[in-house]
Scaffold this motif. Structure first.
Motif, PDB file in Angstrom:
ATOM      1  N   ASP A  69      19.680 -14.646  -5.724  1.00 20.20           N
ATOM      2  CA  ASP A  69      18.688 -14.153  -6.672  1.00 20.20           C
ATOM      3  C   ASP A  69      18.563 -12.642  -6.499  1.00 20.20           C
TER       4      ASP A  69
ATOM      5  N   ARG B  93      16.660 -10.619  -7.651  1.00 13.23           N
ATOM      6  CA  ARG B  93      15.306 -10.086  -7.647  1.00 13.23           C
ATOM      7  C   ARG B  93      14.660 -10.176  -6.266  1.00 13.23           C
ATOM      8  N   LYS B  94      15.374 -10.744  -5.294  1.00 14.22           N
ATOM      9  CA  LYS B  94      14.821 -10.870  -3.952  1.00 14.22           C
ATOM     10  C   LYS B  94      15.616 -10.012  -2.978  1.00 14.22           C
TER      11      LYS B  94
ATOM     12  N   ASN C 290       7.445  -2.441  -9.075  1.00 13.63           N
ATOM     13  CA  ASN C 290       8.569  -3.344  -9.388  1.00 13.63           C
ATOM     14  C   ASN C 290       8.126  -4.790  -9.148  1.00 13.63           C
TER      15      ASN C 290
ATOM     16  N   GLU D  99       8.797  -7.463 -10.499  1.00  6.85           N
ATOM     17  CA  GLU D  99       9.835  -8.488 -10.679  1.00  6.85           C
ATOM     18  C   GLU D  99      10.715  -8.647  -9.447  1.00  6.85           C
ATOM     19  N   ILE D 100      10.584  -7.749  -8.453  1.00  2.00           N
ATOM     20  CA  ILE D 100      11.410  -7.802  -7.240  1.00  2.00           C
ATOM     21  C   ILE D 100      10.566  -8.305  -6.081  1.00  2.00           C
TER      22      ILE D 100
ATOM     23  N   ASN E   6      18.429  -2.944  -6.806  1.00  3.16           N
ATOM     24  CA  ASN E   6      17.093  -3.175  -6.259  1.00  3.16           C
ATOM     25  C   ASN E   6      16.971  -2.608  -4.845  1.00  3.16           C
TER      26      ASN E   6
END
Length: 299
Positions: A90, A92-93, A117, A119-120, A289
Protein backbone atom coordinates in the motif's frame (compact mmCIF):
# COMPACT_ATOMS: atom_id res chain seq x y z
CA UNK A 1 26.88 -27.48 -6.58
CA UNK A 2 23.38 -27.15 -5.01
CA UNK A 3 20.54 -27.75 -7.50
CA UNK A 4 17.78 -26.47 -5.21
CA UNK A 5 17.58 -22.90 -3.95
CA UNK A 6 17.48 -22.44 -0.17
CA UNK A 7 14.17 -21.27 1.24
CA UNK A 8 13.74 -17.60 2.13
CA UNK A 9 12.99 -18.76 5.69
CA UNK A 10 16.43 -20.37 5.92
CA UNK A 11 18.15 -17.36 4.40
CA UNK A 12 16.35 -14.99 6.77
CA UNK A 13 17.38 -17.19 9.72
CA UNK A 14 20.97 -16.99 8.49
CA UNK A 15 20.90 -13.17 8.33
CA UNK A 16 19.40 -12.81 11.81
CA UNK A 17 21.82 -15.36 13.28
CA UNK A 18 24.75 -13.54 11.63
CA UNK A 19 23.58 -10.30 13.25
CA UNK A 20 23.18 -11.83 16.71
CA UNK A 21 26.01 -14.42 16.58
CA UNK A 22 24.02 -16.41 19.12
CA UNK A 23 21.36 -19.05 18.45
CA UNK A 24 19.30 -18.11 21.51
CA UNK A 25 19.21 -14.41 20.65
CA UNK A 26 18.36 -15.20 17.04
CA UNK A 27 15.59 -17.53 18.20
CA UNK A 28 14.06 -14.77 20.31
CA UNK A 29 13.96 -12.44 17.30
CA UNK A 30 12.56 -15.15 15.03
CA UNK A 31 10.03 -16.35 17.62
CA UNK A 32 11.41 -19.88 17.33
CA UNK A 33 13.18 -22.27 19.65
CA UNK A 34 16.96 -22.26 19.84
CA UNK A 35 16.99 -25.81 18.48
CA UNK A 36 14.83 -24.88 15.50
CA UNK A 37 17.18 -22.05 14.48
CA UNK A 38 20.22 -24.29 14.93
CA UNK A 39 18.63 -26.94 12.71
CA UNK A 40 17.76 -24.35 10.04
CA UNK A 41 21.37 -23.17 9.91
CA UNK A 42 22.74 -26.74 9.87
CA UNK A 43 20.33 -27.66 7.07
CA UNK A 44 21.40 -24.60 5.07
CA UNK A 45 25.07 -25.47 5.55
CA UNK A 46 24.42 -29.04 4.41
CA UNK A 47 22.52 -27.84 1.37
CA UNK A 48 25.32 -25.46 0.41
CA UNK A 49 28.03 -27.90 1.50
CA UNK A 50 29.72 -24.95 3.24
CA UNK A 51 30.28 -24.10 6.90
CA UNK A 52 28.79 -20.66 7.56
CA UNK A 53 29.54 -20.37 11.29
CA UNK A 54 32.20 -21.40 13.75
CA UNK A 55 30.53 -22.80 16.87
CA UNK A 56 32.12 -21.62 20.14
CA UNK A 57 31.23 -22.29 23.75
CA UNK A 58 30.00 -18.70 24.21
CA UNK A 59 28.51 -18.01 20.80
CA UNK A 60 29.20 -18.01 17.07
CA UNK A 61 31.44 -16.33 14.54
CA UNK A 62 31.15 -16.23 10.77
CA UNK A 63 33.50 -18.31 8.70
CA UNK A 64 35.16 -16.63 5.73
CA UNK A 65 32.49 -18.18 3.48
CA UNK A 66 29.76 -17.03 5.84
CA UNK A 67 31.10 -13.47 5.82
CA UNK A 68 31.25 -13.57 2.02
CA UNK A 69 27.72 -14.99 1.79
CA UNK A 70 26.05 -12.52 4.21
CA UNK A 71 25.99 -9.31 2.07
CA UNK A 72 24.86 -11.34 -0.95
CA UNK A 73 21.92 -12.78 0.99
CA UNK A 74 21.03 -9.38 2.46
CA UNK A 75 21.03 -7.84 -1.02
CA UNK A 76 18.89 -10.66 -2.41
CA UNK A 77 16.32 -10.49 0.40
CA UNK A 78 16.20 -6.72 0.16
CA UNK A 79 15.64 -6.85 -3.59
CA UNK A 80 12.91 -9.48 -3.16
CA UNK A 81 11.22 -7.40 -0.46
CA UNK A 82 11.25 -4.30 -2.65
CA UNK A 83 9.87 -6.29 -5.59
CA UNK A 84 6.98 -7.57 -3.48
CA UNK A 85 6.26 -4.09 -2.17
CA UNK A 86 6.34 -2.69 -5.69
CA UNK A 87 3.51 -5.05 -6.63
CA UNK A 88 1.49 -5.36 -3.43
CA UNK A 89 2.49 -2.72 -0.90
CA UNK A 90 0.00 0.00 0.00
CA UNK A 91 1.82 3.09 -1.26
CA UNK A 92 -0.10 5.24 1.21
CA UNK A 93 1.63 3.61 4.18
CA UNK A 94 5.20 4.27 5.31
CA UNK A 95 6.75 1.89 7.82
CA UNK A 96 9.29 3.94 9.76
CA UNK A 97 11.77 2.67 12.37
CA UNK A 98 13.31 5.17 14.80
CA UNK A 99 15.37 5.11 18.02
CA UNK A 100 13.17 5.84 21.04
CA UNK A 101 15.32 8.80 22.12
CA UNK A 102 14.27 10.84 19.08
CA UNK A 103 10.48 10.54 19.43
CA UNK A 104 10.01 13.85 21.30
CA UNK A 105 11.63 15.67 18.36
CA UNK A 106 9.95 13.51 15.74
CA UNK A 107 6.29 13.41 16.83
CA UNK A 108 5.47 17.11 16.20
CA UNK A 109 6.97 16.80 12.73
CA UNK A 110 4.97 13.63 12.05
CA UNK A 111 1.77 15.33 13.20
CA UNK A 112 2.45 18.23 10.84
CA UNK A 113 3.20 15.80 8.00
CA UNK A 114 -0.02 13.84 8.57
CA UNK A 115 -2.10 17.01 8.75
CA UNK A 116 -0.74 18.05 5.37
CA UNK A 117 -0.93 14.50 3.94
CA UNK A 118 -3.95 12.79 5.57
CA UNK A 119 -3.99 10.12 2.86
CA UNK A 120 -0.56 8.81 3.97
CA UNK A 121 -0.34 6.61 7.06
CA UNK A 122 3.02 6.56 8.88
CA UNK A 123 3.40 3.36 10.91
CA UNK A 124 6.00 4.22 13.57
CA UNK A 125 8.13 1.63 15.37
CA UNK A 126 10.52 2.80 18.10
CA UNK A 127 13.48 0.80 19.35
CA UNK A 128 16.56 1.22 21.50
CA UNK A 129 18.69 0.22 18.50
CA UNK A 130 20.23 2.94 16.33
CA UNK A 131 20.50 0.94 13.11
CA UNK A 132 18.33 -0.89 10.58
CA UNK A 133 18.73 -3.86 8.26
CA UNK A 134 16.24 -3.51 5.41
CA UNK A 135 17.01 -7.07 4.27
CA UNK A 136 15.69 -8.60 7.48
CA UNK A 137 13.32 -5.90 8.78
CA UNK A 138 10.02 -4.80 7.17
CA UNK A 139 10.64 -1.05 7.06
CA UNK A 140 10.47 1.47 4.23
CA UNK A 141 12.72 3.99 5.96
CA UNK A 142 14.46 4.57 9.28
CA UNK A 143 16.25 7.11 11.40
CA UNK A 144 19.73 5.98 12.42
CA UNK A 145 22.49 7.36 14.58
CA UNK A 146 26.21 7.21 13.94
CA UNK A 147 29.56 8.88 13.33
CA UNK A 148 29.44 11.77 10.89
CA UNK A 149 32.62 10.63 9.14
CA UNK A 150 31.89 6.93 8.69
CA UNK A 151 28.17 6.20 9.17
CA UNK A 152 27.18 6.85 5.56
CA UNK A 153 29.87 4.48 4.29
CA UNK A 154 28.35 1.41 5.96
CA UNK A 155 26.06 0.32 3.11
CA UNK A 156 26.32 1.55 -0.46
CA UNK A 157 22.76 0.33 -1.14
CA UNK A 158 21.29 3.02 1.11
CA UNK A 159 20.71 6.78 0.93
CA UNK A 160 21.65 8.74 4.08
CA UNK A 161 20.37 12.25 4.79
CA UNK A 162 21.67 14.08 7.86
CA UNK A 163 18.78 15.38 10.00
CA UNK A 164 20.92 17.08 12.63
CA UNK A 165 24.28 16.82 14.33
CA UNK A 166 24.40 15.76 17.98
CA UNK A 167 25.39 18.60 20.32
CA UNK A 168 25.61 17.78 24.03
CA UNK A 169 25.13 19.81 27.21
CA UNK A 170 24.04 19.12 30.81
CA UNK A 171 20.28 19.29 31.47
CA UNK A 172 18.25 19.02 34.66
CA UNK A 173 14.94 19.97 36.26
CA UNK A 174 14.55 23.72 36.99
CA UNK A 175 14.21 23.01 40.73
CA UNK A 176 17.30 20.81 41.08
CA UNK A 177 19.86 23.57 41.55
CA UNK A 178 17.70 25.73 43.80
CA UNK A 179 18.59 29.40 43.57
CA UNK A 180 21.72 28.74 41.51
CA UNK A 181 21.33 29.82 37.88
CA UNK A 182 24.57 28.36 36.55
CA UNK A 183 26.56 25.19 37.04
CA UNK A 184 29.64 25.45 39.27
CA UNK A 185 32.15 22.73 40.11
CA UNK A 186 31.13 22.27 43.75
CA UNK A 187 27.47 22.20 42.78
CA UNK A 188 28.09 19.68 40.01
CA UNK A 189 29.96 17.30 42.32
CA UNK A 190 27.04 17.26 44.75
CA UNK A 191 24.59 15.97 42.15
CA UNK A 192 23.66 12.52 40.89
CA UNK A 193 24.97 12.09 37.36
CA UNK A 194 22.63 10.30 34.96
CA UNK A 195 24.31 8.25 32.22
CA UNK A 196 22.89 6.99 28.91
CA UNK A 197 25.84 4.64 28.28
CA UNK A 198 27.77 2.25 30.57
CA UNK A 199 31.02 3.90 29.46
CA UNK A 200 29.82 7.35 30.66
CA UNK A 201 31.11 8.58 27.29
CA UNK A 202 28.83 11.62 27.02
CA UNK A 203 29.86 12.96 30.42
CA UNK A 204 33.55 12.31 29.68
CA UNK A 205 33.31 14.18 26.39
CA UNK A 206 31.63 17.19 27.98
CA UNK A 207 33.97 17.25 31.01
CA UNK A 208 37.02 17.24 28.74
CA UNK A 209 35.65 20.24 26.85
CA UNK A 210 34.69 22.05 30.08
CA UNK A 211 38.15 21.45 31.59
CA UNK A 212 39.81 22.77 28.44
CA UNK A 213 37.61 25.87 28.37
CA UNK A 214 38.27 26.66 32.02
CA UNK A 215 41.93 25.60 31.76
CA UNK A 216 41.42 23.17 34.64
CA UNK A 217 42.70 19.76 33.41
CA UNK A 218 41.92 18.12 36.76
CA UNK A 219 38.20 18.62 36.09
CA UNK A 220 38.29 15.74 33.60
CA UNK A 221 38.45 13.40 36.61
CA UNK A 222 35.38 14.86 38.35
CA UNK A 223 32.76 12.43 39.62
CA UNK A 224 29.22 13.00 40.77
CA UNK A 225 28.01 12.21 44.27
CA UNK A 226 26.15 9.25 42.76
CA UNK A 227 25.95 7.72 39.28
CA UNK A 228 22.81 6.23 37.76
CA UNK A 229 22.90 4.34 34.46
CA UNK A 230 20.12 3.99 31.90
CA UNK A 231 19.73 2.01 28.67
CA UNK A 232 18.88 5.00 26.46
CA UNK A 233 19.32 8.75 26.22
CA UNK A 234 15.61 9.47 26.58
CA UNK A 235 15.43 7.50 29.84
CA UNK A 236 18.31 9.45 31.37
CA UNK A 237 16.85 12.79 30.26
CA UNK A 238 13.38 11.83 31.53
CA UNK A 239 14.96 11.00 34.89
CA UNK A 240 16.61 14.44 34.88
CA UNK A 241 13.24 16.01 34.13
CA UNK A 242 11.84 14.27 37.22
CA UNK A 243 14.57 15.80 39.37
CA UNK A 244 16.69 12.68 39.93
CA UNK A 245 19.94 14.32 38.81
CA UNK A 246 21.78 15.88 35.87
CA UNK A 247 21.98 14.22 32.45
CA UNK A 248 23.97 15.02 29.34
CA UNK A 249 21.33 15.73 26.74
CA UNK A 250 21.22 16.57 23.06
CA UNK A 251 20.36 20.26 22.59
CA UNK A 252 18.03 19.57 19.66
CA UNK A 253 16.14 16.77 21.40
CA UNK A 254 15.86 18.74 24.66
CA UNK A 255 14.79 21.99 23.00
CA UNK A 256 11.02 21.50 23.37
CA UNK A 257 11.27 20.56 27.06
CA UNK A 258 13.52 23.55 27.73
CA UNK A 259 11.06 25.89 26.00
CA UNK A 260 8.20 24.42 28.08
CA UNK A 261 10.17 24.90 31.30
CA UNK A 262 10.47 21.20 32.09
CA UNK A 263 14.25 21.26 31.70
CA UNK A 264 17.02 23.82 31.96
CA UNK A 265 20.53 23.83 30.49
CA UNK A 266 22.55 25.30 33.39
CA UNK A 267 25.82 25.63 31.46
CA UNK A 268 26.42 27.51 28.21
CA UNK A 269 29.05 25.06 27.03
CA UNK A 270 27.84 22.79 24.22
CA UNK A 271 29.98 20.01 22.76
CA UNK A 272 29.75 18.36 19.36
CA UNK A 273 29.98 14.58 19.73
CA UNK A 274 30.98 13.91 16.11
CA UNK A 275 27.77 11.93 15.60
CA UNK A 276 24.39 12.66 14.13
CA UNK A 277 20.92 11.39 13.27
CA UNK A 278 20.20 10.33 9.69
CA UNK A 279 17.12 9.59 7.63
CA UNK A 280 17.88 6.30 5.85
CA UNK A 281 16.14 4.64 2.92
CA UNK A 282 17.13 2.03 0.34
CA UNK A 283 18.30 3.39 -3.00
CA UNK A 284 15.96 0.89 -4.63
CA UNK A 285 12.96 2.42 -2.81
CA UNK A 286 11.29 4.81 -5.24
CA UNK A 287 8.37 6.29 -3.33
CA UNK A 288 7.23 9.90 -3.50
CA UNK A 289 5.58 9.60 -0.08
CA UNK A 290 8.92 8.77 1.54
CA UNK A 291 10.54 11.72 -0.24
CA UNK A 292 7.76 13.95 1.05
CA UNK A 293 8.25 12.68 4.63
CA UNK A 294 12.02 13.18 4.39
CA UNK A 295 11.53 16.77 3.24
CA UNK A 296 9.33 17.45 6.29
CA UNK A 297 11.92 16.01 8.68
CA UNK A 298 14.70 18.03 7.08
CA UNK A 299 12.89 21.35 7.68
Amino acid sequence: MPTRLPSTKALYAFVVTAEELNFTSAANRLNLTQGAVSRQISSLEQQLDVALFHRHARGLSLTSKGAEFLPLVEHTLNHLQRSIEHIAHDKRKIKLKVPSCITSWLLPKLMNFQQQNPEIDVELTSTIKHSVNFASEPFDAAIGYGDLDTFTQQDQQLHYHLLFEEILTPVCAPTLLGEHLSLQVNLLKQQTWLHATPEKSDWKLWLNAWAAEQKQPEWTALEGKKNQHFATLDLSVNAAMQGFGIAIGDTMLAQADIELGRLIAPCQLNVRSGKGYYFIRPKSQINNNIECLMDELLK
